[in-house]
Design a protein around this motif. Structure first.
Motif, PDB file in Angstrom:
ATOM      1  N   THR A  61     -10.388   2.403  -8.201  1.00 19.42           N
ATOM      2  CA  THR A  61      -9.011   2.930  -8.633  1.00 19.42           C
ATOM      3  C   THR A  61      -8.492   1.885  -8.404  1.00 19.42           C
ATOM      4  OG1 THR A  61      -8.742   3.212  -6.389  1.00 19.42           O
ATOM      5  CG2 THR A  61      -9.334   4.980  -7.488  1.00 19.42           C
ATOM      6  N   ASN A  62      -8.307   0.598  -8.631  1.00 21.69           N
ATOM      7  CA  ASN A  62      -7.649  -0.559  -8.629  1.00 21.69           C
ATOM      8  C   ASN A  62      -8.086  -0.992 -10.247  1.00 21.69           C
ATOM      9  OD1 ASN A  62      -9.989  -1.512  -7.228  1.00 21.69           O
ATOM     10  ND2 ASN A  62      -8.603  -2.984  -6.565  1.00 21.69           N
ATOM     11  N   VAL A  63      -9.606  -0.949 -11.004  1.00 26.75           N
ATOM     12  CA  VAL A  63      -9.713  -1.231 -11.773  1.00 26.75           C
ATOM     13  C   VAL A  63     -11.237   0.103 -12.353  1.00 26.75           C
ATOM     14  CG1 VAL A  63     -11.833  -2.462 -10.992  1.00 26.75           C
ATOM     15  CG2 VAL A  63     -11.120  -3.739 -12.602  1.00 26.75           C
ATOM     16  N   TYR A  64     -11.213  -0.854 -13.811  1.00 27.53           N
ATOM     17  CA  TYR A  64     -12.067  -0.043 -14.682  1.00 27.53           C
ATOM     18  C   TYR A  64     -10.760   0.691 -15.733  1.00 27.53           C
ATOM     19  CZ  TYR A  64     -16.386  -1.332 -12.802  1.00 27.53           C
ATOM     20  OH  TYR A  64     -17.703  -1.621 -12.375  1.00 27.53           O
ATOM     21  N   GLU A  65     -10.748   1.154 -16.848  1.00 27.19           N
ATOM     22  CA  GLU A  65     -10.064   1.914 -17.676  1.00 27.19           C
ATOM     23  C   GLU A  65     -10.547   1.822 -18.934  1.00 27.19           C
ATOM     24  OE1 GLU A  65      -5.542   1.143 -18.311  1.00 27.19           O
ATOM     25  OE2 GLU A  65      -6.384   1.313 -19.919  1.00 27.19           O
ATOM     26  N   ASN A 116     -11.188   1.942  -3.753  1.00 21.93           N
ATOM     27  CA  ASN A 116     -10.864   0.825  -4.948  1.00 21.93           C
ATOM     28  C   ASN A 116     -12.516   0.150  -4.837  1.00 21.93           C
ATOM     29  OD1 ASN A 116     -11.457  -1.581  -2.039  1.00 21.93           O
ATOM     30  ND2 ASN A 116     -10.527   0.399  -0.974  1.00 21.93           N
ATOM     31  N   ASN A 117     -12.829  -0.887  -5.456  1.00 18.45           N
ATOM     32  CA  ASN A 117     -13.536  -1.139  -5.316  1.00 18.45           C
ATOM     33  C   ASN A 117     -14.083  -2.383  -4.535  1.00 18.45           C
ATOM     34  OD1 ASN A 117     -11.654  -4.120  -5.617  1.00 18.45           O
ATOM     35  ND2 ASN A 117     -13.105  -4.608  -7.203  1.00 18.45           N
ATOM     36  N   HIS A 118     -13.256  -2.981  -3.368  1.00 18.80           N
ATOM     37  CA  HIS A 118     -14.012  -3.429  -2.491  1.00 18.80           C
ATOM     38  C   HIS A 118     -14.881  -2.304  -1.919  1.00 18.80           C
ATOM     39  CE1 HIS A 118     -11.690  -7.081  -4.542  1.00 18.80           C
ATOM     40  NE2 HIS A 118     -10.830  -5.955  -4.389  1.00 18.80           N
ATOM     41  N   TRP A 163      -5.519  -3.804  -4.147  1.00 14.95           N
ATOM     42  CA  TRP A 163      -6.733  -4.181  -3.396  1.00 14.95           C
ATOM     43  C   TRP A 163      -7.184  -5.567  -3.819  1.00 14.95           C
ATOM     44  CZ3 TRP A 163      -5.485   1.529  -4.663  1.00 14.95           C
ATOM     45  CH2 TRP A 163      -5.885   1.933  -3.732  1.00 14.95           C
ATOM     46  N   GLY A 164      -6.272  -6.183  -3.706  1.00 17.03           N
ATOM     47  CA  GLY A 164      -6.630  -7.656  -4.079  1.00 17.03           C
ATOM     48  C   GLY A 164      -8.736  -8.882  -3.657  1.00 17.03           C
ATOM     49  N   PHE A 167       0.609  -1.333   0.037  1.00 15.21           N
ATOM     50  CA  PHE A 167       0.289  -0.408  -0.190  1.00 15.21           C
ATOM     51  C   PHE A 167       1.395   1.062   0.126  1.00 15.21           C
ATOM     52  CE2 PHE A 167      -2.108   3.083   2.880  1.00 15.21           C
ATOM     53  CZ  PHE A 167      -3.089   3.668   1.570  1.00 15.21           C
ATOM     54  N   ASN A 168       1.766   1.618   0.614  1.00 11.24           N
ATOM     55  CA  ASN A 168       2.927   2.159   1.191  1.00 11.24           C
ATOM     56  C   ASN A 168       3.846   2.772   0.025  1.00 11.24           C
ATOM     57  OD1 ASN A 168       1.374   3.249   3.332  1.00 11.24           O
ATOM     58  ND2 ASN A 168       3.076   1.988   4.867  1.00 11.24           N
ATOM     59  N   SER A 169       4.057   1.369  -1.164  1.00  9.85           N
ATOM     60  CA  SER A 169       4.939   1.320  -2.575  1.00  9.85           C
ATOM     61  C   SER A 169       4.378   2.620  -3.276  1.00  9.85           C
ATOM     62  CB  SER A 169       5.089   0.301  -3.188  1.00  9.85           C
ATOM     63  OG  SER A 169       3.518  -0.292  -3.235  1.00  9.85           O
ATOM     64  N   PHE A 170       3.542   3.247  -3.370  1.00  7.74           N
ATOM     65  CA  PHE A 170       2.758   4.525  -4.245  1.00  7.74           C
ATOM     66  C   PHE A 170       2.153   5.498  -4.000  1.00  7.74           C
ATOM     67  CE2 PHE A 170      -0.272   0.736  -3.792  1.00  7.74           C
ATOM     68  CZ  PHE A 170      -1.722   1.492  -3.709  1.00  7.74           C
ATOM     69  N   ALA A 171       1.798   6.628  -4.450  1.00 10.63           N
ATOM     70  CA  ALA A 171       1.264   7.932  -3.797  1.00 10.63           C
ATOM     71  C   ALA A 171      -0.359   7.946  -4.673  1.00 10.63           C
ATOM     72  CB  ALA A 171       2.088   9.254  -3.553  1.00 10.63           C
ATOM     73  N   THR A 172      -1.331   8.304  -3.514  1.00  9.57           N
ATOM     74  CA  THR A 172      -2.603   8.996  -4.148  1.00  9.57           C
ATOM     75  C   THR A 172      -2.033   9.650  -4.670  1.00  9.57           C
ATOM     76  OG1 THR A 172      -3.706   6.130  -4.064  1.00  9.57           O
ATOM     77  CG2 THR A 172      -4.586   8.132  -4.401  1.00  9.57           C
ATOM     78  N   TYR A 173      -3.355  11.033  -5.338  1.00  7.21           N
ATOM     79  CA  TYR A 173      -3.665  12.004  -5.499  1.00  7.21           C
ATOM     80  C   TYR A 173      -4.638  12.366  -5.622  1.00  7.21           C
ATOM     81  CZ  TYR A 173       1.430  13.501  -4.362  1.00  7.21           C
ATOM     82  OH  TYR A 173       2.697  14.254  -4.371  1.00  7.21           O
TER      83      TYR A 173
END
Length: 644
Positions: free
Chosen positions: A481-485, A289-291, A241-242, A129-135
């Motif tokens: 923010t972990n699926v859909y594009e 996240n979707n969940h 978020w698996g 979770f801490n491997s990236f940043a969210t804006y």
């Protein structure tokens, strides 16, 4: 949407109960169906309620079906409160991208930094979770800022630079203005929501002009260099978020490299989608996240574009042919589904490796409008027809329940309006968090959410207590923010409220009126506040010139919350002379003016404009485009002002 790998029915939560109902649509009467006795669909001959000037009963059945279609739904007269057609460019106000620090999470359960994931995956999940940043970025849109655009993006290497930022802009789509939502990477999100909570009763609707969030095009899941709407570049997984550590098809180890998490582009977890509209139970929603969303929705309409790998040798679910009231397998369709469904009670104790989420109940014509716990799509879009043809989506909340509505040219069945009403509670099966105020609910479904997992346990009591309230907010767009594009365009977002008994005191009646000018002595501004509009051509205000306005002095500061304008057609003149583009303004000093309503493209004889009451002494109609033809004169037979 989160569904079982092969699209099988989700069995968590309450089981469906049985009754018999007849599904009535504008195409006739179906055979009986069994389910939870949710209200049968109310047929409609159009995709929207009456025009703002003449509010109508949204949900009133056609004559041949009227007898049985509204046993559960309340007939409501709606009046327009807000509307946005994106004819003006979106002003972001130079809103900055702000790093999310999660100091005020929406909840401690399934929000992005939720404890649930730590208890399931262990310390390695925190590292992931801490491997990236969210804006995040947010800015208000529409008259008075009644809409908010909310964006989310990922900074992969935490260097302060967002690699693939999403956007919401305006453009001309199919010859008309529209908002364009663009999410170039599945870790981003882009939505519209109301800035303030919705009223207790309302109708929200909009037109979807284009959509490119997966599904087949001309029979293929691969098109325009994409796979199911996703770019072919790099890995695309649900990390971090698996689906849960014990979900099949992967190691379940949160320390696994990014590319080894569940693939969203293809494989057994491959799917894309879009939220046509959801009603959620918390304020100021933003992409997550979707969940998380599976625990926060009340009712919704969405698409679920599975990859063929996910369908595998199964059916992939089922799709209703509303002309025949027979289902066909998802795998035999075009994968551009319209799902119309409600969230029910959750499984309060999911067990190790499970996820918190609500039971899912789907409504179709094939079920007679009854909500059933089996993945069932009500229709399929035809994206190839867009933007020359569009689809309208709407959700209503009345005193008895929610109504979901979708209109357009659907695959296999043609032009149709699909409309399903579901009461708040059916045979002890409620819509999750339906109560927008404490008096609507007595606490009967309150319980504790319990997680007993390999790496930790937790309990969250009072998930639906007596005295609670969950005001409604809608969301439209890509929430995940972990699926859909992909990308989509939309326009004409409208919010209606019930038409109530309006105050009858016209504050402008016979008050001093002035204007930019007048066409003739018999067409003075006083004629527009004399209480009459049936006295012929001399019973109006008329003006020529570059700047045309009509102003009324109410003679004291007073609350103003509604205008009624009677245009040319109301006085018996040509409807093409009805004021096309205009602003309604208020002032306390006659010098500084505030817009309370902006109207573009009007063709109605009479328009009503309701807004949050403001204090004003002066009111003004500012004409921008006087007519819909080549005539240059402004004509107003009556300008009325009311307290509310």
């Amino acid at each position: 949407m989160r569904r079982n790998v092969r699209g099988a029915a989700r069995k968590a939560g309450l089981a469906a109960v049985t009754t018999t109902v007849v599904a009535i649509t504008s195409f006739g009467v179906s055979t009986p169906a069994t389910g939870d006795t949710a209200g049968a669909p109310s047929p409609s001959s159009s995709s929207s309620p009456s025009s703002p000037s003449t509010p109508g009963k949204s949900g009133t059945p056609s004559a041949q079906a009227k007898a049985g279609a509204e046993s559960s739904a309340a007939a409501v007269d709606w009046t327009l409160l807000h509307s946005e057609n994106f004819s003006a460019p979106i002003n972001t106000g130079n809103a900055p991208w702000v790093r999310e620090n999660y100091t005020t999470p929406f909840d401690t359960i399934m929000d992005d930094s939720g404890q649930w994931y730590r208890n399931d995956y262990g310390p390695a999940w925190t590292t992931a979770f801490n491997s990236f940043a969210t804006y995040r970025k947010e800015f208000q849109v529409g008259q008075g800022g009644w809409l908010t655009a909310s964006l989310s993006a990922r900074d992969w290497n935490k260097d302060g630079v967002i690699e693939s930022p999403p956007s919401i802009t305006t453009a001309t789509v199919g010859g008309a203005p529209a908002a364009v939502l663009n999410v170039p990477d599945h870790t981003g999100g882009a939505i519209f929501r109301p800035t303030n909570k919705l009223p207790d009763q309302y109708r929200v609707e909009y037109k979807l002009k284009t959509i490119d969030f997966g599904g087949k095009r001309n029979g293929s899941i691969e098109y325009n260099g994409k796979i199911n709407g996703y770019s072919t570049q790099g890995c695309k997984t649900q990390h971090p978020w698996g689906e849960g550590s014990r979900s099949p098809g992967w190691s379940g180890n949160a320390a696994a490299p990014y590319c080894e998490w569940q693939d969203v582009r293809s494989g057994p977890y491959g799917y894309n989608g879009f939220h046509f509209m959801s009603i959620v139970d918390f304020a100021n929603p933003a992409p997550r996240n979707n969940h998380f969303w599976h625990y926060r929705r009340k009712v919704l309409m969405d698409s679920f574009s599975q990859h063929p790998d996910r369908v595998g040798s199964g059916t992939g679910g089922r799709v209703c042919n509303s002309n025949t009231n027979q289902y066909y397998n998802y795998r035999d369709g075009n994968f551009n589904t319209v799902n119309m469904w409600i969230s029910g009670l959750p499984n309060w104790t999911p067990g190790p490796g499970g996820l918190a989420g609500n039971s899912q109940w789907f409504m179709t014509s094939c079920s007679g409008g009854v909500a059933e716990q089996q993945l069932s799509s009500a229709a399929e879009l035809q994206p190839e027809l867009m933007p020359n043809q569009s689809y309208t989506f709407a959700i209503e909340r009345d005193a008895t329940g929610y109504t979901l509505e979708a209109s357009g040219n659907f695959a296999r069945v043609g032009q149709k309006t699909l409309r399903f009403h579901r009461p708040f509670i059916v045979n002890n099966a409620p819509i999750w968090h339906y109560n927008v105020k404490p008096s609507e609910y007595d606490g009967r479904y309150n319980a504790t959410l319990v997680q007993n997992d390999v790496n930790g346990s937790a309990s969250w009591p009072n998930q639906w207590p007596a005295g609670s309230q969950y005001p409604d907010y809608f969301v439209i767009g890509d929430l995940y923010t972990n699926v859909y594009e992909g990308s989509a365009s939309l326009t004409d977002i409208r919010l209606y409220v019930p038409q109530t008994t309006q105050p009858t005191t016209n504050l402008a009646l016979n008050k001093p009126a002035t204007a930019s000018n007048q066409c003739a002595a018999a067409e003075a501004p006083a004629k527009a506040v004399n209480g009459s509009w049936t006295g012929g051509n001399s019973d109006k205000w008329c003006a020529l010139g570059a700047n045309k306005w009509l102003q009324v002095d109410l003679q004291s500061n007073t609350p103003v919350g509604r205008f009624v304008v009677r245009h040319s057609g109301a006085g018996g003149e040509k409807a093409s002379w009805n004021t096309r583009d205009f602003d309604l303004q208020v002032s306390t000093n006659g010098t500084t003016w505030t817009n309370v309503a902006s109207v573009r493209g009007n063709t109605a004889n009479v328009t009503t404009h309701t807004f949050t009451p403001v204090t004003a002494r002066y009111v003004r109609l500012n004409v921008i485009t006087p007519t819909s033809d080549s005539d240059t004169a402004a004509r107003v037979f009556e300008l009325e002002a009311y307290a509310s």
